[in-house]
Design a protein around this motif. Structure first.
Motif, PDB file in Angstrom:
ATOM      1  N   GLU A  45       0.819  -1.203   0.000  1.00  0.00           N
ATOM      2  CA  GLU A  45       0.000   0.000   0.000  1.00  0.00           C
ATOM      3  C   GLU A  45       0.854   1.254   0.000  1.00  0.00           C
ATOM      4  O   GLU A  45       2.049   1.206   0.290  1.00  0.00           O
ATOM      5  CB  GLU A  45      -0.940  -0.004   1.204  1.00  0.00           C
ATOM      6  CG  GLU A  45      -0.199  -0.107   2.520  1.00  0.00           C
ATOM      7  CD  GLU A  45      -1.109  -0.422   3.700  1.00  0.00           C
ATOM      8  OE1 GLU A  45      -2.296  -0.702   3.490  1.00  0.00           O
ATOM      9  OE2 GLU A  45      -0.618  -0.376   4.830  1.00  0.00           O
ATOM     10  N   GLN A  46       0.205   2.371  -0.302  1.00  0.00           N
ATOM     11  CA  GLN A  46       0.887   3.652  -0.314  1.00  0.00           C
ATOM     12  C   GLN A  46       1.521   3.911   1.038  1.00  0.00           C
ATOM     13  O   GLN A  46       0.980   3.527   2.072  1.00  0.00           O
ATOM     14  CB  GLN A  46      -0.093   4.775  -0.647  1.00  0.00           C
ATOM     15  CG  GLN A  46       0.249   5.414  -1.941  1.00  0.00           C
ATOM     16  CD  GLN A  46      -0.773   6.472  -2.345  1.00  0.00           C
ATOM     17  OE1 GLN A  46      -1.872   6.540  -1.865  1.00  0.00           O
ATOM     18  NE2 GLN A  46      -0.361   7.294  -3.276  1.00  0.00           N
ATOM     19  N   GLY A  47       2.674   4.545   1.012  1.00  0.00           N
ATOM     20  CA  GLY A  47       3.395   4.830   2.239  1.00  0.00           C
ATOM     21  C   GLY A  47       4.468   3.805   2.543  1.00  0.00           C
ATOM     22  O   GLY A  47       5.372   4.063   3.324  1.00  0.00           O
TER      23      GLY A  47
ATOM     24  N   GLY B 174       1.509   1.526  -5.601  1.00  0.00           N
ATOM     25  CA  GLY B 174       1.563   2.706  -4.762  1.00  0.00           C
ATOM     26  C   GLY B 174       2.745   2.796  -3.819  1.00  0.00           C
ATOM     27  O   GLY B 174       2.832   3.731  -3.021  1.00  0.00           O
ATOM     28  N   LEU B 175       3.661   1.850  -3.875  1.00  0.00           N
ATOM     29  CA  LEU B 175       4.826   1.911  -3.018  1.00  0.00           C
ATOM     30  C   LEU B 175       5.886   2.826  -3.615  1.00  0.00           C
ATOM     31  O   LEU B 175       5.945   2.990  -4.835  1.00  0.00           O
ATOM     32  CB  LEU B 175       5.444   0.512  -2.842  1.00  0.00           C
ATOM     33  CG  LEU B 175       4.756  -0.422  -1.849  1.00  0.00           C
ATOM     34  CD1 LEU B 175       3.506  -1.017  -2.445  1.00  0.00           C
ATOM     35  CD2 LEU B 175       5.708  -1.519  -1.437  1.00  0.00           C
ATOM     36  N   SER B 176       6.709   3.398  -2.764  1.00  0.00           N
ATOM     37  CA  SER B 176       7.920   4.064  -3.223  1.00  0.00           C
ATOM     38  C   SER B 176       8.961   2.968  -3.367  1.00  0.00           C
ATOM     39  O   SER B 176       9.142   2.149  -2.462  1.00  0.00           O
ATOM     40  CB  SER B 176       8.397   5.098  -2.205  1.00  0.00           C
ATOM     41  OG  SER B 176       7.457   6.130  -2.092  1.00  0.00           O
TER      42      SER B 176
ATOM     43  N   GLY C  71       7.164   6.893  -8.948  1.00  0.00           N
ATOM     44  CA  GLY C  71       7.375   6.217  -7.668  1.00  0.00           C
ATOM     45  C   GLY C  71       8.633   5.380  -7.591  1.00  0.00           C
ATOM     46  O   GLY C  71       8.898   4.763  -6.564  1.00  0.00           O
TER      47      GLY C  71
END
Length: 174
Positions: free
Chosen positions: A4-6, A30-32, A52
Protein backbone atom coordinates in the motif's frame (compact mmCIF):
# COMPACT_ATOMS: atom_id res chain seq x y z
CA UNK A 1 2.03 -7.37 4.69
CA UNK A 2 -0.24 -5.23 2.57
CA UNK A 3 1.22 -3.54 -0.46
CA UNK A 4 0.00 0.00 0.00
CA UNK A 5 0.89 3.65 -0.31
CA UNK A 6 3.40 4.83 2.24
CA UNK A 7 5.37 1.59 2.13
CA UNK A 8 8.90 1.55 0.76
CA UNK A 9 10.51 -1.27 -1.21
CA UNK A 10 14.21 -1.70 -1.97
CA UNK A 11 15.02 -3.79 -5.05
CA UNK A 12 18.61 -4.78 -5.78
CA UNK A 13 19.37 -5.22 -9.45
CA UNK A 14 16.19 -3.24 -10.04
CA UNK A 15 16.99 -1.75 -13.45
CA UNK A 16 16.72 -4.93 -15.54
CA UNK A 17 14.83 -8.20 -15.85
CA UNK A 18 13.10 -9.67 -12.81
CA UNK A 19 14.21 -6.76 -10.62
CA UNK A 20 12.75 -4.22 -13.01
CA UNK A 21 9.47 -6.13 -13.22
CA UNK A 22 9.29 -6.29 -9.41
CA UNK A 23 10.09 -2.57 -9.08
CA UNK A 24 7.44 -1.58 -11.62
CA UNK A 25 4.79 -3.83 -10.05
CA UNK A 26 5.47 -2.49 -6.57
CA UNK A 27 5.37 1.13 -7.79
CA UNK A 28 2.10 0.47 -9.61
CA UNK A 29 0.67 -0.66 -6.28
CA UNK A 30 1.56 2.71 -4.76
CA UNK A 31 4.83 1.91 -3.02
CA UNK A 32 7.92 4.06 -3.22
CA UNK A 33 10.58 1.87 -4.80
CA UNK A 34 14.34 2.26 -4.76
CA UNK A 35 16.24 0.44 -7.49
CA UNK A 36 19.83 -0.31 -6.50
CA UNK A 37 21.71 -1.02 -9.72
CA UNK A 38 25.16 -0.33 -11.14
CA UNK A 39 23.67 0.52 -14.55
CA UNK A 40 23.22 4.29 -14.12
CA UNK A 41 21.52 4.89 -17.46
CA UNK A 42 19.02 2.08 -16.90
CA UNK A 43 18.28 3.43 -13.42
CA UNK A 44 17.64 6.92 -14.86
CA UNK A 45 15.39 5.49 -17.59
CA UNK A 46 13.47 3.49 -14.97
CA UNK A 47 12.93 6.64 -12.89
CA UNK A 48 11.81 8.69 -15.89
CA UNK A 49 9.29 6.14 -17.16
CA UNK A 50 7.78 5.03 -13.83
CA UNK A 51 6.20 7.15 -11.14
CA UNK A 52 7.37 6.22 -7.67
CA UNK A 53 10.69 4.57 -8.63
CA UNK A 54 13.98 6.11 -7.62
CA UNK A 55 17.34 4.81 -8.80
CA UNK A 56 20.40 4.71 -6.61
CA UNK A 57 23.56 3.65 -8.38
CA UNK A 58 25.17 0.77 -6.53
CA UNK A 59 27.52 -2.02 -7.49
CA UNK A 60 26.03 -4.86 -5.47
CA UNK A 61 29.40 -6.64 -5.38
CA UNK A 62 30.88 -3.78 -3.37
CA UNK A 63 30.02 -3.92 0.34
CA UNK A 64 31.07 -0.29 0.92
CA UNK A 65 28.77 0.92 -1.88
CA UNK A 66 25.95 -1.23 -0.49
CA UNK A 67 26.20 0.35 2.94
CA UNK A 68 26.49 3.90 1.56
CA UNK A 69 23.60 3.38 -0.89
CA UNK A 70 21.38 1.78 1.74
CA UNK A 71 22.04 4.62 4.20
CA UNK A 72 21.28 7.18 1.49
CA UNK A 73 17.95 5.48 0.75
CA UNK A 74 17.05 5.42 4.45
CA UNK A 75 17.94 9.12 4.72
CA UNK A 76 15.63 9.85 1.77
CA UNK A 77 12.70 7.59 2.71
CA UNK A 78 13.11 6.86 6.42
CA UNK A 79 12.11 3.22 6.15
CA UNK A 80 12.23 -0.04 4.26
CA UNK A 81 9.21 -2.34 4.35
CA UNK A 82 10.15 -4.78 1.59
CA UNK A 83 13.60 -5.85 0.45
CA UNK A 84 13.93 -7.77 -2.80
CA UNK A 85 17.44 -9.23 -3.05
CA UNK A 86 17.63 -9.69 -6.80
CA UNK A 87 21.05 -8.42 -7.90
CA UNK A 88 22.32 -10.87 -10.48
CA UNK A 89 25.04 -11.81 -12.84
CA UNK A 90 26.69 -14.86 -14.27
CA UNK A 91 30.10 -16.27 -14.98
CA UNK A 92 30.83 -19.47 -16.82
CA UNK A 93 32.96 -21.73 -14.68
CA UNK A 94 34.00 -25.34 -14.99
CA UNK A 95 36.00 -27.65 -12.79
CA UNK A 96 37.26 -29.34 -15.93
CA UNK A 97 38.10 -26.34 -18.12
CA UNK A 98 39.12 -23.48 -15.84
CA UNK A 99 42.50 -22.94 -14.24
CA UNK A 100 42.50 -22.92 -10.46
CA UNK A 101 42.86 -19.12 -10.37
CA UNK A 102 40.12 -18.49 -12.94
CA UNK A 103 37.76 -20.82 -11.11
CA UNK A 104 38.34 -19.09 -7.79
CA UNK A 105 37.90 -15.62 -9.33
CA UNK A 106 34.54 -16.67 -10.73
CA UNK A 107 33.46 -18.21 -7.44
CA UNK A 108 34.50 -15.11 -5.48
CA UNK A 109 32.57 -12.85 -7.86
CA UNK A 110 29.42 -14.96 -7.61
CA UNK A 111 29.70 -15.21 -3.82
CA UNK A 112 30.11 -11.42 -3.48
CA UNK A 113 27.15 -10.79 -5.76
CA UNK A 114 24.66 -13.34 -4.46
CA UNK A 115 25.68 -14.10 -0.89
CA UNK A 116 27.51 -10.90 0.00
CA UNK A 117 24.87 -8.52 -1.31
CA UNK A 118 21.98 -10.55 0.10
CA UNK A 119 23.68 -10.76 3.47
CA UNK A 120 24.68 -7.07 3.53
CA UNK A 121 21.32 -5.65 2.44
CA UNK A 122 19.49 -7.97 4.85
CA UNK A 123 21.85 -7.09 7.71
CA UNK A 124 21.09 -3.41 7.11
CA UNK A 125 17.34 -3.83 6.56
CA UNK A 126 16.39 -6.09 9.46
CA UNK A 127 16.97 -3.52 12.25
CA UNK A 128 14.95 -0.93 10.32
CA UNK A 129 12.12 -3.41 9.76
CA UNK A 130 12.24 -4.49 13.42
CA UNK A 131 11.67 -0.89 14.53
CA UNK A 132 8.66 -0.74 12.18
CA UNK A 133 7.33 -3.99 13.64
CA UNK A 134 7.15 -5.76 10.30
CA UNK A 135 8.88 -6.27 6.99
CA UNK A 136 9.34 -8.72 4.17
CA UNK A 137 12.53 -9.97 2.54
CA UNK A 138 12.44 -11.80 -0.78
CA UNK A 139 15.57 -13.50 -2.10
CA UNK A 140 15.40 -14.20 -5.82
CA UNK A 141 17.09 -17.54 -6.41
CA UNK A 142 17.25 -19.77 -9.50
CA UNK A 143 15.61 -22.78 -11.07
CA UNK A 144 19.04 -24.45 -10.85
CA UNK A 145 18.14 -25.29 -7.25
CA UNK A 146 15.58 -27.77 -8.59
CA UNK A 147 17.89 -30.35 -10.08
CA UNK A 148 14.94 -32.66 -10.72
CA UNK A 149 13.44 -30.25 -13.28
CA UNK A 150 16.42 -28.19 -14.43
CA UNK A 151 19.37 -29.85 -16.10
CA UNK A 152 22.38 -27.74 -15.23
CA UNK A 153 25.35 -27.16 -17.49
CA UNK A 154 28.81 -28.40 -16.45
CA UNK A 155 30.02 -24.79 -16.82
CA UNK A 156 27.94 -23.23 -14.05
CA UNK A 157 29.73 -24.45 -10.93
CA UNK A 158 30.50 -21.05 -9.36
CA UNK A 159 27.00 -19.70 -10.08
CA UNK A 160 25.31 -22.77 -8.63
CA UNK A 161 27.50 -22.87 -5.52
CA UNK A 162 26.76 -19.21 -4.81
CA UNK A 163 23.01 -19.64 -5.37
CA UNK A 164 22.92 -22.60 -2.94
CA UNK A 165 24.75 -20.45 -0.40
CA UNK A 166 22.30 -17.59 -1.00
CA UNK A 167 19.42 -20.00 -0.44
CA UNK A 168 20.84 -20.82 3.00
CA UNK A 169 20.04 -17.24 4.00
CA UNK A 170 16.30 -17.90 3.55
CA UNK A 171 14.93 -18.17 7.05
CA UNK A 172 12.37 -16.55 9.23
CA UNK A 173 13.82 -13.68 11.24
CA UNK A 174 12.56 -13.69 14.81
Amino acid sequence: MKLEQGKVAFVTGGAHGIGRAAAVMLAQRGLSVISFDKDSSANRELEQTNTGIYGIDCDCEDMVQIRESFCRAIELFGRVDILVNNAGGFVLSSFMKDSFETGLRGLEQMLRLFVGSTYAFTQLAVPVMAKLGEGAIINVLTNHLHRDICRVSPEEHAYDAAKYAQMSLNMRME
